[in-house]
Motif scaffolding. Structure first.
Motif, mmCIF file in Angstrom:
data_model
loop_
_atom_site.group_PDB
_atom_site.id
_atom_site.type_symbol
_atom_site.label_atom_id
_atom_site.label_comp_id
_atom_site.label_asym_id
_atom_site.label_seq_id
_atom_site.Cartn_x
_atom_site.Cartn_y
_atom_site.Cartn_z
ATOM 1 N N ALA A 179 0.804 -1.229 0.000
ATOM 2 C CA ALA A 179 0.000 0.000 0.000
ATOM 3 C C ALA A 179 0.839 1.282 0.000
ATOM 4 N N PRO A 180 1.912 1.381 0.794
ATOM 5 C CA PRO A 180 2.706 2.623 0.754
ATOM 6 C C PRO A 180 3.315 2.898 -0.621
ATOM 7 N N LYS A 219 3.098 5.851 -5.926
ATOM 8 C CA LYS A 219 2.935 5.879 -7.379
ATOM 9 C C LYS A 219 1.677 6.648 -7.766
ATOM 10 N N ALA A 220 0.598 6.410 -7.027
ATOM 11 C CA ALA A 220 -0.646 7.136 -7.309
ATOM 12 C C ALA A 220 -0.481 8.629 -7.017
ATOM 13 N N GLY A 221 0.245 8.951 -5.942
ATOM 14 C CA GLY A 221 0.479 10.358 -5.615
ATOM 15 C C GLY A 221 1.327 11.056 -6.666
ATOM 16 N N ALA A 266 -3.086 6.792 -14.701
ATOM 17 C CA ALA A 266 -1.908 6.280 -14.010
ATOM 18 C C ALA A 266 -2.197 6.020 -12.536
ATOM 19 N N MET A 267 -3.036 6.862 -11.934
ATOM 20 C CA MET A 267 -3.451 6.620 -10.555
ATOM 21 C C MET A 267 -4.180 5.283 -10.444
ATOM 22 N N VAL A 268 -5.048 5.022 -11.410
ATOM 23 C CA VAL A 268 -5.789 3.756 -11.419
ATOM 24 C C VAL A 268 -4.839 2.594 -11.674
ATOM 25 N N VAL A 303 8.713 3.856 -12.805
ATOM 26 C CA VAL A 303 7.545 4.707 -12.582
ATOM 27 C C VAL A 303 7.746 6.089 -13.178
ATOM 28 N N THR A 304 8.881 6.711 -12.908
ATOM 29 C CA THR A 304 9.074 8.088 -13.372
ATOM 30 C C THR A 304 9.225 8.186 -14.884
ATOM 31 N N ILE A 305 9.755 7.141 -15.508
ATOM 32 C CA ILE A 305 9.951 7.183 -16.964
ATOM 33 C C ILE A 305 8.721 6.673 -17.705
#
Length: 215
Positions: A55-56, A61-63, A175-177, A190-192
């Motif tokens: 979860a963290p 990633k969602a944030g 991307a949040m989903v 994630v960032t790329i």
């Protein structure tokens, strides 16, 4: 009457959507689009099996995706209204979003270079094709369609740019989903690749914006 004068007249006309009405429509589009994206994810892909333990990481990633969506949303909100031919205005609006995206990619590349050479490919592409580039726009599709509905009434004049902003915003929501499904948590990935997925959604929006947003 010149084109810029016509646009300014449209911006002042009472028939143009009021700010409060536009904000409500955009908020509704984002909330319902997020919910429908979650439904699509649950039905066709499912959540990652270890989502409770992870979860963290999922939240980060969602944030990160929501952070990009926030800047894209500010750009979309401005482009929803008639804008005269002031290129400088568009540049000032798009600069913060561009800086955020470039910063994210730079962080990803630095993290990749800090990874041991034998693990770089796994950190970069999770050992295969980064499907998030395609799945992020898919997860954001309900939001994109609802944002088009919300923005058409506001009479946008920069249709391709408005479409790109809608694509970037819906891509951020997508991307949040997608973060609830994605099991790859490396910073470089994630960032790329999340940014690439959001960029792909923006490119699609730019291509179809002229047709869908025409009023």
């Amino acid at each position: 009457m010149k084109t810029d004068e016509l646009i300014e007249a449209l911006a002042r006309t009472p028939e143009t959507a009021t700010p409060d009405r536009l904000y409500r429509r955009l908020a509704l589009a984002l909330i319902v689009g997020l919910f429908l994206g979650l439904v699509l994810l649950r039905v066709f892909m499912g959540f990652r099996p270890d989502i409770g333990v992870a979860a963290p990481l999922v939240a980060m990633k969602a944030g990160f995706s929501a952070f990009i969506a926030t800047f894209a949303g500010g750009l979309a909100l401005r482009l929803a209204k008639p804008i005269s031919g002031a290129t400088g205005t568009i540049r000032r609006l798009a600069t913060p979003l561009g800086l955020v995206i470039l910063s994210a990619i730079a962080i990803g590349l630095i993290a990749l270079m800090a990874t041991e050479p034998g693990y770089r490919f796994a950190a970069f592409a999770a050992g295969g094709f980064p499907w998030c580039v395609i799945l992020i726009p898919v997860c954001g599709l309900p939001t994109a369609l609802l944002l088009v509905w919300a923005m058409r009434e506001a009479a946008p004049t920069r249709l391709a740019l408005a479409g790109a902003a809608i694509g970037a915003l819906s891509g951020g929501v997508g991307a949040m989903v997608y973060a609830l499904f994605c099991s790859v948590d490396s910073v470089a990935f994630v960032t790329i690749w999340y940014v690439a997925g959001i960029g792909f959604a923006a490119a699609i929006g730019a291509m179809v914006g002229g047709r869908l947003l025409r009023w």
